[in-house]
Design an enzyme around this catalytic site. Sequence first.
Site, PDB file in Angstrom:
ATOM      1  N   TRP A 317       0.826  -1.205   0.000  1.00 16.72           N
ATOM      2  CA  TRP A 317       0.000   0.000   0.000  1.00 16.72           C
ATOM      3  C   TRP A 317       0.866   1.264   0.000  1.00 16.72           C
ATOM      4  O   TRP A 317       0.600   2.243   0.688  1.00 16.72           O
ATOM      5  CB  TRP A 317      -0.958  -0.019   1.196  1.00 16.72           C
ATOM      6  N   GLU A 432       3.702 -13.909  17.775  1.00 17.29           N
ATOM      7  CA  GLU A 432       3.721 -15.122  16.964  1.00 17.29           C
ATOM      8  C   GLU A 432       4.011 -14.756  15.517  1.00 17.29           C
ATOM      9  O   GLU A 432       4.398 -13.623  15.217  1.00 17.29           O
ATOM     10  CB  GLU A 432       2.412 -15.907  17.109  1.00 17.29           C
ATOM     11  N   GLU A 435       2.955 -11.587  13.962  1.00 13.73           N
ATOM     12  CA  GLU A 435       3.595 -10.381  14.498  1.00 13.73           C
ATOM     13  C   GLU A 435       2.635  -9.471  15.263  1.00 13.73           C
ATOM     14  O   GLU A 435       2.824  -8.265  15.302  1.00 13.73           O
ATOM     15  CB  GLU A 435       4.277  -9.582  13.374  1.00 13.73           C
TER      16      GLU A 435
END
Length: 799
Positions: A317, A432, A435
């Site tokens: 993006w 995890e 993130e």
Amino acid sequence: MASLENSPVATGAPGIPPHWTHSAKDVVGTAYSTASRIWFTVSRGVLSEIYYPTLDRPQVRDLQFLITDGATFFHDAHRNLNVRTEYLSDNGLGVRMINADPAGRYQITAEVIADPHQPCVLIDTRLEGEADFLERLHLYVLLAPHMEVGGWGNNGNAAAIAGREFLTAHKNGAWLSLAASAPFVRRSCGYVGASDGWQDLARNFRMDCQFAAAPNGNIALIGEIDLSQGHRFTVALAFGRTLHRAVTTMFQSLGIPFTDHRSRFLEQWERAVRAMRPLDRLSGDGGALYRRSRELLLAHEDKSYPGALIASLSIPWGEVKGDEDLGGYHLVWTRDMVNSATGLLAAGDAATPLRALIYLACTQHPDGGFAQNFWVDGEPYWSGIQLDEVAFPIMLAWRLHRAGALGDFDPYPMVRMAARYLITHGPATPQERWEENSGYSPSTLASNIAALVCAAGFARERDDDATANYLYEYADFLESHIEAWTATTRGTLLAGVPRHYVRINPCDVNDPAPPESPDGRIVPIRNGAPGARWQYPAEEIVDAGFLELVRYGIRRGGDPLIEDSLRVIDVVLKHEFPAGPCWRRYPHDGYGQRDDGGAFAGWGVGRPWPLLTGERGHYELAAGRDATLHLRAMERFATPTRMLPEQVWDRPDLPDALMYYGGPTGAAMPLMWAHAEYIKLLRSLTDGQAFDLIPEVAERYLNGHGRKNIEIWKFNRKTPAIAAGAILRIQSTHPFTLHWTDDEWSSVYDSVSHTTAVGLHYVDIRTEPEDRAPLRFTFLWRDTGKWLGHDFKVDLRAR
């Protein structure tokens, strides 16, 4: 020497706020030679980000051609022309862009490569059409510098040297120069949105402004190509740490015929892939995605820092991101990097994975950990901690060791430090693999268990059985708690399936005694829309991370709990496209394109990931089922130029937002993790077994050889109770004497801690099934001679 022109100065300073371009790339290109420290990307008929001198430093937003007849129309290649993009050869990341006028009056064919030996992008260009019509055309090259990873603070000048005119930009000691084999008729430097060349031409189809300088702003450079002597020319864009270096590189590159550069460029790539495995037999596209995947993985290795493999040469993006957000995916994540390296190993390349391992060993922190992500020079970017990113380098080291590909490099010091970090900081992870959340994660636990078994293997081969057993036993402790920590017993997502794995059992890693069952726990959801619900019961938030347990050999394919969990996953996360099945990460995921096609900017809607199709394919193979469907789906999710996106659009077409059903979103593309997963799936199908399976892990947990029943007490995990008959291991980072009792101090014992080669210390207390009195203990620190000053208690419960 070159001389800069400084007057007249452009109006409209400093320009509109700068942004990057769309993330979805059609091509990522570079020369294979390490001397050519430049990378380019192509998106919708234009060159987008160009990186120099390392692949984490974009210096250009975009470069494109503008065309006008000076009276009736103005076209830019990105907005107005029909685009076809293709590769120059079956091997090599050179590209041909054919940008055609929709009315059929002309087309621009541009072949793009990097100079095989210099930091210079070369664009060999042909303007074709009816002769009378071409005589009326004016062709311009427009360049938007974003020097040193930013659009603000750029400086542009018209310049000349030895009778040749060119354009240049600089910022903070980095320079670029732009010229062509044909002279510029006109040149100008302007501020974007005010006095740049695009604005100038759009007003009246003529280039009226010729500003010589545009200092300290968001700038664009434009030059009109002299077409009076022909309609074929080569544009060169070169870089250097001084103006003189950039200029000499540019003219040196233009001094050699493009066809010679092209031949050397393709020859380099042919040599690079010649010795790789021919894995295309089982592919459904004649090996096209396989060939591009291995080249893309090679292209994502830095040339100044050998072994540094980044996640993607893209800025997700980017169209809404400016200088305030320096990091795209052009950073090193050890998880993505090790997956890329393992993908290359599956393709038959052992040299690049070894460089990656050595790079990681040199980037490891003194405490044994790794940054969440970092620039290629090792400087951390984000500050999170993810235990799987500490585990992955250990597994890479073991894979290379088993392949006999370590050369003279000894990874054991790195392995030993990383293993210590995993034991000291686990079992809960601060983040995890997505993130976002802390707690007990099936995928993180899988990587930690596998890594510790690999680390134990290294210790055993050094005849250090004590350290090997210590590492094995900690892995056993983790393995014995997987279901208790990460499987709910009260699932509600699928009727009749109350027990299944969850994405995360959330906990505060600073809490030494958190509840260790996921039941009743609440998961916070990141990236949610303003006003949206952001907390859910853990049993309602699932992902397929538990498949990592099967991938490495900790659980068997077809395991009933795994199968039940997949039934839940398929109900809530699976999406069937014409290309095949694809899965979202987890329910209520907010990381993705918004429903109206808008960019993710702090919130959005998570879309399906082709990467997860590959992961499911690996599981289907392990379960004894056909994974060809998943391989074909990944091939169909790839673009015509064989780019695999991070996410695909799962809603009706939105042409104005460039969103098409089953096509890429504005997330990263190409995603190297996905390309590596495809190669590994192709190799796994060829071998008949998952390439990532670690035989030593499978031997221990699938065949039950050597596994111990042990409980761990440590200062970041103070277990309140254990089953009577178990071994309680009490461990610390400092040597100690344990002062303890198992009968309320009627009997007292002093046990001196054992020391391990990983720098951890422990005492084992064996209990009997009939024991019921709690264990009480305290510590005498041997390095200081001081008592801790208070007792701890661990209750014993009947089995």
